[in-house]
Design a protein around this motif. Structure first.
Motif, mmCIF file in Angstrom:
data_model
loop_
_atom_site.group_PDB
_atom_site.id
_atom_site.type_symbol
_atom_site.label_atom_id
_atom_site.label_comp_id
_atom_site.label_asym_id
_atom_site.label_seq_id
_atom_site.Cartn_x
_atom_site.Cartn_y
_atom_site.Cartn_z
ATOM 1 N N ALA A 186 0.828 -1.207 0.000
ATOM 2 C CA ALA A 186 0.000 0.000 0.000
ATOM 3 C C ALA A 186 0.868 1.265 0.000
ATOM 4 O O ALA A 186 1.864 1.340 0.711
ATOM 5 N N PRO A 187 0.474 2.265 -0.789
ATOM 6 C CA PRO A 187 1.280 3.485 -0.902
ATOM 7 C C PRO A 187 1.169 4.416 0.310
ATOM 8 O O PRO A 187 2.040 5.245 0.529
ATOM 9 N N THR A 188 0.090 4.291 1.091
ATOM 10 C CA THR A 188 -0.077 5.154 2.266
ATOM 11 C C THR A 188 -0.452 4.304 3.469
ATOM 12 O O THR A 188 -0.912 3.163 3.326
ATOM 13 N N VAL A 189 -0.291 4.870 4.632
ATOM 14 C CA VAL A 189 -0.678 4.167 5.852
ATOM 15 C C VAL A 189 -2.183 3.930 5.871
ATOM 16 O O VAL A 189 -2.655 2.864 6.270
ATOM 17 N N ALA A 190 -2.946 4.900 5.407
ATOM 18 C CA ALA A 190 -4.408 4.741 5.368
ATOM 19 C C ALA A 190 -4.794 3.566 4.472
ATOM 20 O O ALA A 190 -5.675 2.765 4.834
ATOM 21 N N ASP A 191 -4.136 3.432 3.322
ATOM 22 C CA ASP A 191 -4.405 2.302 2.424
ATOM 23 C C ASP A 191 -4.010 0.987 3.078
ATOM 24 O O ASP A 191 -4.691 -0.025 2.949
ATOM 25 N N LYS A 192 -2.903 1.004 3.784
ATOM 26 C CA LYS A 192 -2.429 -0.194 4.482
ATOM 27 C C LYS A 192 -3.450 -0.650 5.522
ATOM 28 O O LYS A 192 -3.790 -1.825 5.607
ATOM 29 N N VAL A 193 -3.949 0.305 6.298
ATOM 30 C CA VAL A 193 -4.949 -0.017 7.324
ATOM 31 C C VAL A 193 -6.212 -0.573 6.672
ATOM 32 O O VAL A 193 -6.785 -1.567 7.136
ATOM 33 N N TYR A 194 -6.646 0.055 5.597
ATOM 34 C CA TYR A 194 -7.853 -0.395 4.906
ATOM 35 C C TYR A 194 -7.692 -1.832 4.396
ATOM 36 O O TYR A 194 -8.555 -2.687 4.621
ATOM 37 N N MET A 195 -6.577 -2.113 3.727
ATOM 38 C CA MET A 195 -6.357 -3.456 3.187
ATOM 39 C C MET A 195 -6.196 -4.480 4.308
ATOM 40 O O MET A 195 -6.686 -5.604 4.201
ATOM 41 N N ALA A 196 -5.530 -4.105 5.367
ATOM 42 C CA ALA A 196 -5.367 -5.020 6.506
ATOM 43 C C ALA A 196 -6.721 -5.332 7.140
ATOM 44 O O ALA A 196 -6.971 -6.468 7.557
ATOM 45 N N SER A 197 -7.607 -4.338 7.183
ATOM 46 C CA SER A 197 -8.939 -4.585 7.748
ATOM 47 C C SER A 197 -9.742 -5.525 6.859
ATOM 48 O O SER A 197 -10.500 -6.370 7.352
ATOM 49 N N LEU A 198 -9.562 -5.402 5.537
ATOM 50 C CA LEU A 198 -10.226 -6.339 4.620
ATOM 51 C C LEU A 198 -9.678 -7.745 4.807
ATOM 52 O O LEU A 198 -10.428 -8.733 4.784
ATOM 53 N N ALA A 199 -8.370 -7.860 5.010
ATOM 54 C CA ALA A 199 -7.758 -9.169 5.254
ATOM 55 C C ALA A 199 -8.304 -9.771 6.543
ATOM 56 O O ALA A 199 -8.651 -10.959 6.592
ATOM 57 N N ALA A 200 -8.405 -8.958 7.581
ATOM 58 C CA ALA A 200 -8.932 -9.440 8.867
ATOM 59 C C ALA A 200 -10.367 -9.927 8.716
ATOM 60 O O ALA A 200 -10.764 -10.927 9.341
ATOM 61 N N LEU A 201 -11.144 -9.263 7.885
ATOM 62 C CA LEU A 201 -12.524 -9.680 7.638
ATOM 63 C C LEU A 201 -12.561 -11.075 7.020
ATOM 64 O O LEU A 201 -13.448 -11.882 7.329
ATOM 65 N N GLN A 202 -11.585 -11.391 6.184
ATOM 66 C CA GLN A 202 -11.535 -12.729 5.584
ATOM 67 C C GLN A 202 -11.301 -13.800 6.649
ATOM 68 O O GLN A 202 -11.827 -14.910 6.545
ATOM 69 N N ILE A 203 -10.533 -13.497 7.670
ATOM 70 C CA ILE A 203 -10.331 -14.461 8.756
ATOM 71 C C ILE A 203 -11.639 -14.651 9.527
ATOM 72 O O ILE A 203 -11.973 -15.766 9.922
ATOM 73 N N LYS A 204 -12.388 -13.578 9.705
ATOM 74 C CA LYS A 204 -13.713 -13.705 10.326
ATOM 75 C C LYS A 204 -14.607 -14.628 9.498
ATOM 76 O O LYS A 204 -15.313 -15.478 10.032
ATOM 77 N N HIS A 205 -14.560 -14.470 8.176
ATOM 78 C CA HIS A 205 -15.348 -15.328 7.289
ATOM 79 C C HIS A 205 -14.900 -16.785 7.427
ATOM 80 O O HIS A 205 -15.735 -17.684 7.505
ATOM 81 N N PHE A 206 -13.595 -16.992 7.461
ATOM 82 C CA PHE A 206 -13.069 -18.345 7.633
ATOM 83 C C PHE A 206 -13.615 -18.966 8.921
ATOM 84 O O PHE A 206 -14.064 -20.113 8.927
ATOM 85 N N GLU A 207 -13.574 -18.229 10.008
ATOM 86 C CA GLU A 207 -14.049 -18.742 11.297
ATOM 87 C C GLU A 207 -15.545 -19.064 11.261
ATOM 88 O O GLU A 207 -15.992 -20.057 11.835
ATOM 89 N N THR A 208 -16.316 -18.261 10.556
ATOM 90 C CA THR A 208 -17.750 -18.511 10.413
ATOM 91 C C THR A 208 -17.992 -19.814 9.659
ATOM 92 O O THR A 208 -18.831 -20.636 10.053
ATOM 93 N N VAL A 209 -17.254 -20.007 8.578
ATOM 94 C CA VAL A 209 -17.403 -21.236 7.793
ATOM 95 C C VAL A 209 -16.925 -22.438 8.591
ATOM 96 O O VAL A 209 -17.550 -23.500 8.576
ATOM 97 N N ARG A 210 -15.813 -22.275 9.314
ATOM 98 C CA ARG A 210 -15.313 -23.376 10.139
ATOM 99 C C ARG A 210 -16.372 -23.810 11.157
ATOM 100 O O ARG A 210 -16.581 -24.997 11.375
ATOM 101 N N ALA A 211 -17.053 -22.858 11.762
ATOM 102 C CA ALA A 211 -18.091 -23.176 12.747
ATOM 103 C C ALA A 211 -19.225 -23.974 12.102
ATOM 104 O O ALA A 211 -19.727 -24.939 12.688
ATOM 105 N N ARG A 212 -19.639 -23.585 10.904
ATOM 106 C CA ARG A 212 -20.713 -24.322 10.215
ATOM 107 C C ARG A 212 -20.269 -25.734 9.866
ATOM 108 O O ARG A 212 -21.023 -26.689 10.029
#
Length: 153
Positions: free
Chosen positions: A54-80
């Motif tokens: 990411a070219p800026t810290v704000a972009d880095k934070v945004y992309m990292a938050s999207l990545a973290a959301l994918q782990i939440k999705h993984f955990e939801t699927v794992r539970a099912r």
């Protein structure tokens, strides 16, 4: 005036989705959830890599938050999958090579290409999963739609 439902008002209730207990159905549902789980892990990895570029810290934070959301999705699927007595690692195994090969062949060269790939790739995948989800039980379908919700990103 009579109170309560009349015999002509009573609608017989069929058992809810009796086919859910059939082995062939359960195997197919586990495959769908397995590909969704591994897809979430692969998306996490790609988004985390994009965050590093990411070219800026704000972009880095945004992309990292999207990545973290994918782990939440993984955990939801794992539970099912756990509810279905399926180990997530077993369910994901058939999808390792195809996903890893795809990501190796489509590795973005820069930040902007990574963004385009994430947007287009996630869109195609989400459309596919939604179409397949039409053929699974109500709970699994709801989970697929929950995991694929746009959430403003």
């Amino acid at each position: 005036m009579s109170e309560g439902p009349q015999p002509s008002d009573v609608v017989p209730v069929a058992p809810a989705e009796p086919w859910v207990s059939e082995p062939a159905y359960r195997e197919g549902a586990a495959d769908l959830l397995g590909i969704l789980a591994y897809g979430a892990l692969a998306a996490f990895d790609r988004l985390a890599e994009d965050a590093r570029r990411a070219p800026t810290v704000a972009d880095k934070v945004y992309m990292a938050s999207l990545a973290a959301l994918q782990i939440k999705h993984f955990e939801t699927v794992r539970a099912r999958l756990s509810e279905l007595d399926v180990d997530v690692m077993v369910a994901m195994k058939p999808f390792h090579a195809p996903f890893d090969q795809f990501h190796a062949q489509t590795k973005p060269k820069d930040w902007l290409e990574g963004l385009v790939l994430a947007y287009v790739g996630n869109g195609f995948a989400a459309d596919f999963y939604r179409e397949v989800a039409a053929f699974v039980d109500t709970d699994t379908r709801a989970l697929v739609h929950q995991v694929l919700a746009d959430e403003g990103h």
